[in-house]
Motif scaffolding. Structure first.
Motif, PDB file in Angstrom:
ATOM      1  N   ALA A 102       0.678  -6.795   7.173  1.00  0.00           N
ATOM      2  CA  ALA A 102       1.427  -5.663   6.624  1.00  0.00           C
ATOM      3  C   ALA A 102       1.547  -4.537   7.639  1.00  0.00           C
ATOM      4  CB  ALA A 102       0.755  -5.162   5.351  1.00  0.00           C
ATOM      5  N   ARG A 103       0.494  -4.283   8.415  1.00  0.00           N
ATOM      6  CA  ARG A 103       0.555  -3.225   9.423  1.00  0.00           C
ATOM      7  C   ARG A 103       1.568  -3.573  10.507  1.00  0.00           C
ATOM      8  NH1 ARG A 103      -5.122  -2.944   8.538  1.00  0.00           N
ATOM      9  NH2 ARG A 103      -5.570  -4.272  10.358  1.00  0.00           N
ATOM     10  N   MET A 104       1.660  -4.845  10.868  1.00  0.00           N
ATOM     11  CA  MET A 104       2.657  -5.258  11.845  1.00  0.00           C
ATOM     12  C   MET A 104       4.064  -5.024  11.300  1.00  0.00           C
ATOM     13  SD  MET A 104       4.990  -7.885  12.597  1.00  0.00           S
ATOM     14  CE  MET A 104       4.420  -9.234  11.551  1.00  0.00           C
ATOM     15  N   LEU A 105       4.309  -5.367  10.042  1.00  0.00           N
ATOM     16  CA  LEU A 105       5.618  -5.132   9.435  1.00  0.00           C
ATOM     17  C   LEU A 105       5.965  -3.650   9.447  1.00  0.00           C
ATOM     18  CD1 LEU A 105       5.492  -7.529   6.349  1.00  0.00           C
ATOM     19  CD2 LEU A 105       6.728  -7.889   8.493  1.00  0.00           C
ATOM     20  N   SER A 106       4.982  -2.798   9.166  1.00  0.00           N
ATOM     21  CA  SER A 106       5.218  -1.358   9.155  1.00  0.00           C
ATOM     22  C   SER A 106       5.622  -0.861  10.536  1.00  0.00           C
ATOM     23  CB  SER A 106       3.971  -0.626   8.663  1.00  0.00           C
ATOM     24  OG  SER A 106       4.166   0.772   8.674  1.00  0.00           O
ATOM     25  N   ARG A 107       5.005  -1.409  11.588  1.00  0.00           N
ATOM     26  CA  ARG A 107       5.321  -0.972  12.951  1.00  0.00           C
ATOM     27  C   ARG A 107       6.774  -1.249  13.319  1.00  0.00           C
ATOM     28  NH1 ARG A 107       0.484  -3.889  14.680  1.00  0.00           N
ATOM     29  NH2 ARG A 107      -1.316  -2.515  14.507  1.00  0.00           N
ATOM     30  N   ILE A 108       7.348  -2.313  12.793  1.00  0.00           N
ATOM     31  CA  ILE A 108       8.725  -2.641  13.144  1.00  0.00           C
ATOM     32  C   ILE A 108       9.710  -2.138  12.096  1.00  0.00           C
ATOM     33  CG2 ILE A 108       8.026  -4.644  14.502  1.00  0.00           C
ATOM     34  CD1 ILE A 108       8.857  -6.440  12.204  1.00  0.00           C
ATOM     35  N   VAL A 110       9.595  -2.383   8.654  1.00  0.00           N
ATOM     36  CA  VAL A 110       9.739  -3.085   7.375  1.00  0.00           C
ATOM     37  C   VAL A 110       8.765  -2.459   6.384  1.00  0.00           C
ATOM     38  CG1 VAL A 110       9.584  -5.302   6.182  1.00  0.00           C
ATOM     39  CG2 VAL A 110      10.383  -5.207   8.555  1.00  0.00           C
ATOM     40  N   ARG A 111       9.314  -1.667   5.472  1.00  0.00           N
ATOM     41  CA  ARG A 111       8.462  -0.958   4.508  1.00  0.00           C
ATOM     42  C   ARG A 111       9.059  -1.097   3.117  1.00  0.00           C
ATOM     43  NH1 ARG A 111       8.975   2.589   8.899  1.00  0.00           N
ATOM     44  NH2 ARG A 111       7.019   2.951  10.042  1.00  0.00           N
ATOM     45  N   ASN A 112       8.217  -1.411   2.163  1.00  0.00           N
ATOM     46  CA  ASN A 112       8.616  -1.482   0.769  1.00  0.00           C
ATOM     47  C   ASN A 112       7.357  -1.343  -0.071  1.00  0.00           C
ATOM     48  OD1 ASN A 112       9.239  -2.818  -1.934  1.00  0.00           O
ATOM     49  ND2 ASN A 112      11.263  -2.857  -0.968  1.00  0.00           N
ATOM     50  N   PRO A 113       7.403  -0.545  -1.139  1.00  0.00           N
ATOM     51  CA  PRO A 113       6.192  -0.362  -1.948  1.00  0.00           C
ATOM     52  C   PRO A 113       5.594  -1.665  -2.467  1.00  0.00           C
ATOM     53  CG  PRO A 113       7.840   1.275  -2.532  1.00  0.00           C
ATOM     54  CD  PRO A 113       8.506   0.313  -1.583  1.00  0.00           C
ATOM     55  N   ILE A 114       6.445  -2.678  -2.676  1.00  0.00           N
ATOM     56  CA  ILE A 114       5.927  -3.933  -3.205  1.00  0.00           C
ATOM     57  C   ILE A 114       5.011  -4.634  -2.208  1.00  0.00           C
ATOM     58  CG2 ILE A 114       7.698  -5.538  -2.400  1.00  0.00           C
ATOM     59  CD1 ILE A 114       6.261  -5.327  -5.967  1.00  0.00           C
ATOM     60  N   LEU A 115       5.108  -4.263  -0.914  1.00  0.00           N
ATOM     61  CA  LEU A 115       4.256  -4.873   0.103  1.00  0.00           C
ATOM     62  C   LEU A 115       2.805  -4.431  -0.020  1.00  0.00           C
ATOM     63  CD1 LEU A 115       6.571  -4.779   3.259  1.00  0.00           C
ATOM     64  CD2 LEU A 115       6.043  -6.725   1.791  1.00  0.00           C
ATOM     65  N   THR A 179      -6.266  -5.852 -12.685  1.00  0.00           N
ATOM     66  CA  THR A 179      -6.810  -4.983 -11.633  1.00  0.00           C
ATOM     67  C   THR A 179      -6.313  -5.391 -10.250  1.00  0.00           C
ATOM     68  OG1 THR A 179      -8.804  -6.340 -11.331  1.00  0.00           O
ATOM     69  CG2 THR A 179      -8.881  -4.596 -12.998  1.00  0.00           C
ATOM     70  N   GLN A 180      -5.776  -6.624 -10.115  1.00  0.00           N
ATOM     71  CA  GLN A 180      -5.308  -7.099  -8.822  1.00  0.00           C
ATOM     72  C   GLN A 180      -3.813  -6.906  -8.628  1.00  0.00           C
ATOM     73  OE1 GLN A 180      -6.567 -11.167  -8.309  1.00  0.00           O
ATOM     74  NE2 GLN A 180      -8.698 -10.603  -7.980  1.00  0.00           N
ATOM     75  N   LEU A 181      -3.118  -6.392  -9.652  1.00  0.00           N
ATOM     76  CA  LEU A 181      -1.690  -6.172  -9.520  1.00  0.00           C
ATOM     77  C   LEU A 181      -1.413  -4.918  -8.700  1.00  0.00           C
ATOM     78  CD1 LEU A 181      -0.466  -6.913 -13.168  1.00  0.00           C
ATOM     79  CD2 LEU A 181      -0.264  -8.385 -11.155  1.00  0.00           C
ATOM     80  N   PRO A 182      -0.227  -4.839  -8.051  1.00  0.00           N
ATOM     81  CA  PRO A 182       0.129  -3.609  -7.341  1.00  0.00           C
ATOM     82  C   PRO A 182       0.177  -2.429  -8.308  1.00  0.00           C
ATOM     83  CG  PRO A 182       1.624  -5.409  -6.787  1.00  0.00           C
ATOM     84  CD  PRO A 182       0.784  -5.888  -7.920  1.00  0.00           C
ATOM     85  N   ARG A 183      -0.014  -1.218  -7.788  1.00  0.00           N
ATOM     86  CA  ARG A 183       0.070  -0.032  -8.618  1.00  0.00           C
ATOM     87  C   ARG A 183       1.422   0.023  -9.331  1.00  0.00           C
ATOM     88  NH1 ARG A 183       0.766   4.286  -6.202  1.00  0.00           N
ATOM     89  NH2 ARG A 183       1.222   3.463  -4.118  1.00  0.00           N
ATOM     90  N   VAL A 184       1.417   0.442 -10.600  1.00  0.00           N
ATOM     91  CA  VAL A 184       2.657   0.535 -11.350  1.00  0.00           C
ATOM     92  C   VAL A 184       3.648   1.440 -10.631  1.00  0.00           C
ATOM     93  CG1 VAL A 184       3.697   1.325 -13.506  1.00  0.00           C
ATOM     94  CG2 VAL A 184       1.555   0.045 -13.563  1.00  0.00           C
ATOM     95  N   SER A 185       3.143   2.519 -10.022  1.00  0.00           N
ATOM     96  CA  SER A 185       4.027   3.449  -9.325  1.00  0.00           C
ATOM     97  C   SER A 185       4.746   2.766  -8.169  1.00  0.00           C
ATOM     98  CB  SER A 185       3.233   4.649  -8.806  1.00  0.00           C
ATOM     99  OG  SER A 185       2.225   4.238  -7.903  1.00  0.00           O
ATOM    100  N   SER A 186       4.073   1.832  -7.492  1.00  0.00           N
ATOM    101  CA  SER A 186       4.714   1.139  -6.382  1.00  0.00           C
ATOM    102  C   SER A 186       5.845   0.245  -6.882  1.00  0.00           C
ATOM    103  CB  SER A 186       3.694   0.311  -5.600  1.00  0.00           C
ATOM    104  OG  SER A 186       3.233  -0.792  -6.356  1.00  0.00           O
ATOM    105  N   LEU A 187       5.679  -0.361  -8.061  1.00  0.00           N
ATOM    106  CA  LEU A 187       6.747  -1.168  -8.633  1.00  0.00           C
ATOM    107  C   LEU A 187       7.941  -0.300  -9.002  1.00  0.00           C
ATOM    108  CD1 LEU A 187       4.648  -3.558 -10.923  1.00  0.00           C
ATOM    109  CD2 LEU A 187       5.596  -4.043  -8.671  1.00  0.00           C
ATOM    110  N   PHE A 188       7.674   0.891  -9.571  1.00  0.00           N
ATOM    111  CA  PHE A 188       8.758   1.808  -9.904  1.00  0.00           C
ATOM    112  C   PHE A 188       9.499   2.248  -8.641  1.00  0.00           C
ATOM    113  CE2 PHE A 188       6.477   3.267 -13.999  1.00  0.00           C
ATOM    114  CZ  PHE A 188       7.085   2.239 -14.711  1.00  0.00           C
ATOM    115  N   GLU A 189       8.764   2.518  -7.561  1.00  0.00           N
ATOM    116  CA  GLU A 189       9.401   2.934  -6.319  1.00  0.00           C
ATOM    117  C   GLU A 189      10.280   1.818  -5.753  1.00  0.00           C
ATOM    118  OE1 GLU A 189       6.438   4.225  -3.561  1.00  0.00           O
ATOM    119  OE2 GLU A 189       5.426   5.475  -5.052  1.00  0.00           O
ATOM    120  N   ALA A 190       9.807   0.584  -5.826  1.00  0.00           N
ATOM    121  CA  ALA A 190      10.555  -0.544  -5.263  1.00  0.00           C
ATOM    122  C   ALA A 190      11.833  -0.819  -6.037  1.00  0.00           C
ATOM    123  CB  ALA A 190       9.680  -1.789  -5.232  1.00  0.00           C
TER     124      ALA A 190
END
Length: 202
Positions: A102-108, A110-115, A179-190
């Protein structure tokens, strides 16, 4: 590598993404293998690219590499190189330390809350993809993150100046742990600019 990570380099990548190659009158085949290559401050190994170019389309027999976080990526399929674009194929990812990937994707860029699902847990993901002007479809989607295993299909219609986009999905989840799902806020952002219709079986 440092140029591609700079502001000028990212602008160059965006321009390349909008570039269409001139018509190719004869088939062009590429069979490339690299033991190791540096990119985005990471080392990629076992890089294989086997593809052919003909009449404005590229057919990818295999594009694969091993990357950060003990990650492997495999892509096959075909895509249009003209302004009409479009394509279909399959993609798979496995990663034992998904936060490094994920950090490599961010460097180039590629950003999305679902990541956020790439949070360090081991991840396995695969899907068949169909990209058309009017929509993008994901078939036989399978994701393993921790113990949860979502499977299903999804379809995304891009928005226009007069209408919002739309996401439709049918998803079944085995071994669901909230508890292992992404934050609800990140889904709303995506999905902020999409109307969402999801059928969930858990």
């Amino acid at each position: 590598d440092s140029f591609l990570l700079s502001a000028s380099g990212r602008e160059f990548i965006q321009r390349v993404g909008r570039w269409a190659p001139p018509p190719v009158r004869v088939p062009v085949d590429l069979d490339l293998s690299l033991d190791s290559i540096g990119f985005a401050q990471e080392e990629f190994t076992e890089v294989v690219a086997r593809l052919s170019l003909e009449q404005g389309r590229v057919e990818v027999e295999r594009f694969s590499f091993a990357g950060p976080g003990e990650s492997t990526v495999l892509v096959t399929g075909d895509a249009g190189l003209t302004t009409e674009g479009g394509g279909s194929g399959s993609i798979s990812l496995t990663s034992k330390a998904s936060d490094r990937f994920a950090r490599m994707l961010s460097r180039i860029g590629v950003r999305n809350p679902i990541l956020e699902i790439l949070d360090g847990r081991s991840v396995e993901a695969s899907a068949d993809i169909l990209v058309r002007a009017q929509d993008t479809s994901l078939r036989t989607l399978r994701l393993r993150a921790g113990d949860a295993v979502p499977t299903g299909n999804a379809r995304i219609e891009p928005g226009t100046s007069n209408a919002r986009g739309r996401l439709e999905a049918q998803v079944a989840i085995r071994a669901l742990d909230l508890t292992q799902l992404p934050r609800v806020s990140s889904l709303f952002e995506a999905t902020a600019n999409l109307d969402v219709s999801i059928v969930l079986e858990a």
